[in-house]
Design a protein around this motif. Structure first.
Motif: not given
Length: 221
Positions: A156-160
Protein backbone atom coordinates in the motif's frame (compact mmCIF):
# COMPACT_ATOMS: atom_id res chain seq x y z
CA UNK A 1 1.45 4.66 7.75
CA UNK A 2 1.12 8.46 7.69
CA UNK A 3 4.69 8.80 8.94
CA UNK A 4 5.90 6.41 6.26
CA UNK A 5 4.18 8.39 3.51
CA UNK A 6 5.74 11.57 4.86
CA UNK A 7 9.18 9.96 4.76
CA UNK A 8 8.56 8.87 1.17
CA UNK A 9 7.65 12.35 -0.05
CA UNK A 10 11.22 13.45 -0.93
CA UNK A 11 11.68 10.43 -3.18
CA UNK A 12 8.23 10.86 -4.71
CA UNK A 13 8.89 14.53 -5.42
CA UNK A 14 12.23 13.61 -6.97
CA UNK A 15 10.51 11.22 -9.36
CA UNK A 16 7.70 13.71 -10.03
CA UNK A 17 10.19 16.40 -11.03
CA UNK A 18 12.13 14.10 -13.34
CA UNK A 19 11.82 15.88 -16.72
CA UNK A 20 12.25 12.98 -19.16
CA UNK A 21 9.08 11.04 -18.15
CA UNK A 22 7.07 14.27 -18.26
CA UNK A 23 8.41 15.06 -21.73
CA UNK A 24 7.46 11.54 -22.80
CA UNK A 25 3.90 11.97 -21.50
CA UNK A 26 3.46 15.29 -23.29
CA UNK A 27 4.77 13.82 -26.54
CA UNK A 28 2.60 10.71 -26.34
CA UNK A 29 -0.48 12.87 -25.72
CA UNK A 30 0.16 14.43 -29.10
CA UNK A 31 0.05 11.05 -30.86
CA UNK A 32 -2.98 10.01 -32.95
CA UNK A 33 -4.12 7.77 -30.07
CA UNK A 34 -3.09 10.41 -27.56
CA UNK A 35 -5.76 9.92 -24.91
CA UNK A 36 -5.51 6.14 -24.68
CA UNK A 37 -1.74 6.17 -25.18
CA UNK A 38 -1.24 8.74 -22.43
CA UNK A 39 -3.35 6.72 -20.01
CA UNK A 40 -1.46 3.54 -20.90
CA UNK A 41 1.92 5.21 -20.35
CA UNK A 42 0.97 6.66 -16.98
CA UNK A 43 -0.70 3.44 -15.81
CA UNK A 44 2.35 1.38 -16.74
CA UNK A 45 4.61 3.92 -15.07
CA UNK A 46 2.66 3.92 -11.79
CA UNK A 47 2.73 0.13 -11.68
CA UNK A 48 6.44 -0.06 -12.41
CA UNK A 49 7.41 2.65 -9.91
CA UNK A 50 5.40 0.86 -7.22
CA UNK A 51 6.91 -2.49 -8.19
CA UNK A 52 10.46 -1.20 -7.90
CA UNK A 53 9.76 0.18 -4.41
CA UNK A 54 8.10 -3.08 -3.28
CA UNK A 55 11.01 -5.20 -4.53
CA UNK A 56 13.54 -2.90 -2.85
CA UNK A 57 11.57 -3.01 0.42
CA UNK A 58 11.31 -6.80 0.44
CA UNK A 59 15.02 -7.16 -0.35
CA UNK A 60 15.87 -4.69 2.42
CA UNK A 61 13.88 -6.84 4.86
CA UNK A 62 16.43 -9.60 4.28
CA UNK A 63 19.22 -7.45 5.73
CA UNK A 64 20.35 -8.21 9.31
CA UNK A 65 18.85 -5.89 11.90
CA UNK A 66 20.02 -4.54 15.22
CA UNK A 67 17.55 -2.97 17.69
CA UNK A 68 14.94 -2.59 14.97
CA UNK A 69 17.28 -0.80 12.57
CA UNK A 70 19.44 -2.29 9.85
CA UNK A 71 22.97 -0.82 9.95
CA UNK A 72 23.60 -2.19 6.48
CA UNK A 73 20.44 -0.47 5.26
CA UNK A 74 21.59 2.84 6.74
CA UNK A 75 24.99 2.48 5.11
CA UNK A 76 23.33 1.71 1.78
CA UNK A 77 21.19 4.83 2.09
CA UNK A 78 24.25 6.95 2.86
CA UNK A 79 26.12 5.52 -0.10
CA UNK A 80 23.11 6.03 -2.34
CA UNK A 81 22.79 9.65 -1.20
CA UNK A 82 26.49 10.28 -1.80
CA UNK A 83 26.26 8.79 -5.29
CA UNK A 84 23.27 10.98 -6.13
CA UNK A 85 25.07 14.14 -5.01
CA UNK A 86 28.21 13.26 -6.98
CA UNK A 87 26.02 12.45 -9.97
CA UNK A 88 24.42 15.91 -9.72
CA UNK A 89 27.82 17.62 -9.78
CA UNK A 90 28.93 15.55 -12.77
CA UNK A 91 25.78 16.47 -14.69
CA UNK A 92 26.33 20.18 -14.07
CA UNK A 93 30.00 19.97 -15.08
CA UNK A 94 29.11 18.14 -18.28
CA UNK A 95 26.45 20.68 -19.10
CA UNK A 96 28.95 23.51 -18.67
CA UNK A 97 31.26 21.84 -21.21
CA UNK A 98 28.57 21.15 -23.79
CA UNK A 99 27.04 23.62 -26.19
CA UNK A 100 23.24 23.66 -26.27
CA UNK A 101 21.59 22.18 -29.32
CA UNK A 102 18.11 22.98 -30.59
CA UNK A 103 17.83 19.69 -32.49
CA UNK A 104 15.10 17.40 -31.23
CA UNK A 105 16.43 13.98 -30.16
CA UNK A 106 15.28 11.04 -32.25
CA UNK A 107 13.43 9.39 -29.35
CA UNK A 108 11.20 12.47 -29.04
CA UNK A 109 10.16 12.23 -32.68
CA UNK A 110 9.23 8.54 -32.39
CA UNK A 111 7.05 9.05 -29.31
CA UNK A 112 4.85 11.48 -31.20
CA UNK A 113 3.42 8.49 -33.11
CA UNK A 114 3.29 5.96 -30.27
CA UNK A 115 0.47 3.42 -30.21
CA UNK A 116 -1.18 2.30 -26.96
CA UNK A 117 1.05 -0.81 -26.51
CA UNK A 118 4.14 1.23 -27.38
CA UNK A 119 3.15 3.90 -24.85
CA UNK A 120 2.73 1.24 -22.14
CA UNK A 121 6.14 -0.17 -22.98
CA UNK A 122 7.65 3.32 -22.77
CA UNK A 123 6.08 3.77 -19.33
CA UNK A 124 7.72 0.57 -18.08
CA UNK A 125 11.11 1.37 -19.59
CA UNK A 126 11.18 4.90 -18.20
CA UNK A 127 10.91 3.47 -14.69
CA UNK A 128 12.57 0.06 -14.93
CA UNK A 129 15.80 0.86 -16.82
CA UNK A 130 16.32 4.48 -15.76
CA UNK A 131 19.16 4.48 -13.22
CA UNK A 132 17.96 7.65 -11.52
CA UNK A 133 14.43 6.29 -11.16
CA UNK A 134 15.80 3.03 -9.76
CA UNK A 135 17.89 4.97 -7.24
CA UNK A 136 14.80 6.82 -5.99
CA UNK A 137 12.87 3.56 -5.89
CA UNK A 138 15.64 1.92 -3.88
CA UNK A 139 15.61 4.80 -1.41
CA UNK A 140 11.83 4.55 -1.08
CA UNK A 141 12.04 0.80 -0.58
CA UNK A 142 14.68 1.14 2.13
CA UNK A 143 12.52 3.73 3.89
CA UNK A 144 9.44 1.49 3.77
CA UNK A 145 11.43 -1.49 5.04
CA UNK A 146 12.81 0.54 7.94
CA UNK A 147 9.24 1.26 9.12
CA UNK A 148 8.52 -2.49 9.60
CA UNK A 149 4.84 -2.19 8.65
CA UNK A 150 4.22 -5.67 7.24
CA UNK A 151 3.85 -7.02 3.72
CA UNK A 152 0.36 -5.71 2.98
CA UNK A 153 1.08 -2.22 4.26
CA UNK A 154 4.37 -2.24 2.35
CA UNK A 155 2.50 -2.73 -0.92
CA UNK A 156 0.00 0.00 0.00
CA UNK A 157 2.81 2.41 0.89
CA UNK A 158 4.63 1.63 -2.37
CA UNK A 159 1.48 2.26 -4.41
CA UNK A 160 0.90 5.53 -2.56
CA UNK A 161 4.49 6.53 -3.26
CA UNK A 162 4.04 5.70 -6.96
CA UNK A 163 0.80 7.67 -7.26
CA UNK A 164 2.38 10.75 -5.68
CA UNK A 165 5.50 10.32 -7.81
CA UNK A 166 3.42 10.22 -11.01
CA UNK A 167 0.81 12.77 -9.93
CA UNK A 168 1.96 15.45 -12.40
CA UNK A 169 1.75 13.00 -15.29
CA UNK A 170 -1.66 11.79 -14.13
CA UNK A 171 -2.88 15.39 -13.92
CA UNK A 172 -1.61 16.11 -17.43
CA UNK A 173 -3.44 13.09 -18.87
CA UNK A 174 -6.68 13.92 -17.04
CA UNK A 175 -6.52 17.54 -18.20
CA UNK A 176 -5.91 16.38 -21.77
CA UNK A 177 -8.89 14.02 -21.58
CA UNK A 178 -11.33 16.73 -20.48
CA UNK A 179 -9.87 19.91 -22.00
CA UNK A 180 -7.65 18.92 -24.91
CA UNK A 181 -8.07 22.18 -26.83
CA UNK A 182 -7.19 24.31 -23.81
CA UNK A 183 -4.18 22.40 -22.52
CA UNK A 184 -2.45 21.29 -25.73
CA UNK A 185 -0.43 24.49 -26.21
CA UNK A 186 0.55 24.90 -22.52
CA UNK A 187 1.68 21.26 -22.43
CA UNK A 188 3.77 21.74 -25.56
CA UNK A 189 5.40 24.89 -24.17
CA UNK A 190 6.14 23.05 -20.92
CA UNK A 191 7.69 20.17 -22.86
CA UNK A 192 10.02 22.54 -24.74
CA UNK A 193 11.06 24.24 -21.50
CA UNK A 194 11.71 20.91 -19.77
CA UNK A 195 13.80 19.69 -22.71
CA UNK A 196 15.97 22.81 -22.58
CA UNK A 197 16.47 22.73 -18.80
CA UNK A 198 16.33 19.00 -18.09
CA UNK A 199 19.97 18.68 -17.02
CA UNK A 200 19.75 21.43 -14.41
CA UNK A 201 16.44 20.10 -13.09
CA UNK A 202 17.78 16.57 -12.78
CA UNK A 203 20.92 17.81 -11.02
CA UNK A 204 18.91 19.82 -8.49
CA UNK A 205 16.63 16.88 -7.75
CA UNK A 206 19.56 14.49 -7.33
CA UNK A 207 21.40 16.91 -5.06
CA UNK A 208 18.40 17.51 -2.79
CA UNK A 209 17.40 13.84 -2.50
CA UNK A 210 21.02 12.81 -1.95
CA UNK A 211 21.39 15.31 0.88
CA UNK A 212 18.14 14.10 2.47
CA UNK A 213 19.28 10.49 2.29
CA UNK A 214 22.66 11.18 3.87
CA UNK A 215 21.31 13.54 6.55
CA UNK A 216 18.47 11.30 7.71
CA UNK A 217 20.61 8.16 7.70
CA UNK A 218 23.34 9.79 9.78
CA UNK A 219 20.71 10.84 12.34
CA UNK A 220 19.44 7.26 12.60
CA UNK A 221 22.86 5.80 13.46
Amino acid sequence: MVDVVGDLLPYAVGVALSPVPLIAVFLVLGAPAGRAAGAALVGARVGTVAGVAVIAAFLADLLPESNGTSPIGLVLRILLGAVLMVWAVVLLLRRADQSESSDQPAWMATMGNASVPEAARIGVLLSAVNVKELAFGAGAGLTIAAAEIGAGATVVAAVGYAVIACLVSVAAVVAFWFAEDRVSRPLDRTRVWLARNSTVLVAIVLLVIGAVLVGESLQDF
